[in-house]
Design an enzyme around this catalytic site. Structure first.
Site, mmCIF file in Angstrom:
data_model
loop_
_atom_site.group_PDB
_atom_site.id
_atom_site.type_symbol
_atom_site.label_atom_id
_atom_site.label_comp_id
_atom_site.label_asym_id
_atom_site.label_seq_id
_atom_site.Cartn_x
_atom_site.Cartn_y
_atom_site.Cartn_z
ATOM 1 N N ASP A 222 2.524 2.827 8.065
ATOM 2 C CA ASP A 222 1.803 1.117 7.597
ATOM 3 C C ASP A 222 1.958 0.177 7.120
ATOM 4 O OD1 ASP A 222 -1.217 0.664 7.077
ATOM 5 O OD2 ASP A 222 -1.556 1.953 5.656
ATOM 6 N N ASP B 269 0.544 -2.120 -0.186
ATOM 7 C CA ASP B 269 0.301 0.208 -0.127
ATOM 8 C C ASP B 269 0.698 1.178 0.258
ATOM 9 O OD1 ASP B 269 -2.635 1.984 -0.073
ATOM 10 O OD2 ASP B 269 -2.867 1.220 2.385
#
Length: 104
Positions: free
Chosen positions: A31, A13
């Site tokens: 993340d 991502d």
């Protein structure tokens, strides 16, 4: 990103929302909720990605690290232009106006 890839992992991502600048001004990738081992065939069935930061080949059997690099390129484009690479809330004419083009 190279550090992550060298360990056989895909971030999954890479987007402007996953890049932070630390107190020393260095960009950091964060993340890792979508990260996975690229050698793990069971994990290859689904890897969620943010629209606009994924390459067209992502739905195939290609190495997921390629999609990470593509996402990083989109982040670089956003940094250079100051615009979101994909703005789903705008029509093409409005986007062209933001870029200073006419007749789009």
């Amino acid at each position: 990103l190279a550090h992550v890839h060298a360990r056989g992992l895909a971030h999954g991502d890479v987007s402007s929302r996953a890049v932070y600048v630390d107190a020393r001004g260095r960009a950091k990738l964060a993340d890792f909720r979508s990260a996975r081992d690229v050698a793990d065939a069971a994990a290859a069935t689904y890897l969620p990605r943010r629209p606009g930061y994924v390459d067209a080949e992502a739905c195939g059997d290609d190495d997921e690290r390629v999609s990470d690099v593509y996402g990083l390129g989109v982040v670089a484009l956003e940094l250079l232009t100051g615009l979101e690479a994909v703005d789903f809330g705008k029509r093409p004419r409005a986007l062209a106006a933001r870029l200073g083009r006419r007749g789009a």
